[in-house]
Design an enzyme around this catalytic site. Sequence first.
Site, PDB file in Angstrom:
ATOM      1  N   GLY A 134      -5.841  -4.097  57.889  1.00  0.00           N
ATOM      2  CA  GLY A 134      -6.473  -5.193  58.612  1.00  0.00           C
ATOM      3  C   GLY A 134      -6.631  -4.809  60.064  1.00  0.00           C
ATOM      4  O   GLY A 134      -5.684  -4.325  60.695  1.00  0.00           O
ATOM      5  N   TYR A 135      -7.814  -5.018  60.597  1.00  0.00           N
ATOM      6  CA  TYR A 135      -8.108  -4.641  61.975  1.00  0.00           C
ATOM      7  C   TYR A 135      -8.007  -5.875  62.854  1.00  0.00           C
ATOM      8  O   TYR A 135      -8.805  -6.800  62.755  1.00  0.00           O
ATOM      9  CB  TYR A 135      -9.475  -3.944  62.055  1.00  0.00           C
ATOM     10  CG  TYR A 135      -9.373  -2.604  61.389  1.00  0.00           C
ATOM     11  CD1 TYR A 135      -8.991  -1.489  62.122  1.00  0.00           C
ATOM     12  CD2 TYR A 135      -9.532  -2.472  60.018  1.00  0.00           C
ATOM     13  CE1 TYR A 135      -8.812  -0.262  61.502  1.00  0.00           C
ATOM     14  CE2 TYR A 135      -9.349  -1.254  59.392  1.00  0.00           C
ATOM     15  CZ  TYR A 135      -8.990  -0.156  60.141  1.00  0.00           C
ATOM     16  OH  TYR A 135      -8.787   1.052  59.532  1.00  0.00           O
ATOM     17  N   LEU A 136      -6.980  -5.886  63.710  1.00  0.00           N
ATOM     18  CA  LEU A 136      -6.685  -7.019  64.579  1.00  0.00           C
ATOM     19  C   LEU A 136      -7.543  -6.982  65.835  1.00  0.00           C
ATOM     20  O   LEU A 136      -7.856  -8.021  66.398  1.00  0.00           O
ATOM     21  CB  LEU A 136      -5.202  -7.025  64.935  1.00  0.00           C
ATOM     22  CG  LEU A 136      -4.280  -7.115  63.710  1.00  0.00           C
ATOM     23  CD1 LEU A 136      -2.883  -6.677  64.058  1.00  0.00           C
ATOM     24  CD2 LEU A 136      -4.315  -8.515  63.142  1.00  0.00           C
ATOM     25  N   HIS A 148     -11.147  -8.396  60.083  1.00  0.00           N
ATOM     26  CA  HIS A 148     -11.851  -7.360  59.326  1.00  0.00           C
ATOM     27  C   HIS A 148     -10.825  -6.561  58.535  1.00  0.00           C
ATOM     28  O   HIS A 148      -9.799  -6.149  59.070  1.00  0.00           O
ATOM     29  CB  HIS A 148     -12.659  -6.457  60.251  1.00  0.00           C
ATOM     30  CG  HIS A 148     -13.581  -7.223  61.146  1.00  0.00           C
ATOM     31  ND1 HIS A 148     -14.682  -7.890  60.666  1.00  0.00           N
ATOM     32  CD2 HIS A 148     -13.542  -7.460  62.473  1.00  0.00           C
ATOM     33  CE1 HIS A 148     -15.290  -8.497  61.670  1.00  0.00           C
ATOM     34  NE2 HIS A 148     -14.621  -8.254  62.771  1.00  0.00           N
TER      35      HIS A 148
END
Length: 194
Positions: free
Chosen positions: A55-57, A112
């Site tokens: 997961g892209y923070l 994302h």
Amino acid sequence: RFFCPRFLARDKSASHSFVRCHGEPSMAIEIERRFLVTAEGWRSLAGAPQSLRQGYLAASADGVTVRVRLRGAEAAWLTLKAAADAVGLVRHEFEYAIPVADAELLWTLAPHRVEKTRYQLSLAGGDWVVDQFAGRNGPLLLAEVELPSAQVPVEIPPWCGPEITGDGRWANAALAKRPLQDWSEAERQAFGYA
């Protein structure tokens, strides 16, 4: 990946290898080449599958990313990456193990995401893996080789297609934001994914 020219040691406890400097501060560096996979020959070299969720923070236009990665329900890491050269071969990488419960919460916050299965390969010439993407990035297969130095020559296996090192469209953060299935038909056709 931590690099120190005076003393190198491999730490295989993480999801991928690190080069660590013992006893002195060092810059975390990842040196990696990436390829599209165009044939099945890699499967005979593959180890056990590892289920990965990323997961892209946060992600910036210049390639700085903050990512949470979960390997099944057993391990998780928080990773910060940034470009270290102009071509995308070398990146700064800082990776920290975190509790799986914290990673699960961060996963829910990530706008994302990418899900894939990783296969470590028994192949000389660097630490090779193949990632088989799922969901809106299926049926994408990418090969990566981590190297101790950018100058190390790499024998490219025949099942590797075009090299995509440094092509931002193929970065995991970019695929999380704009999956392969969201590309135009012409873009997908150009790489054999129509």
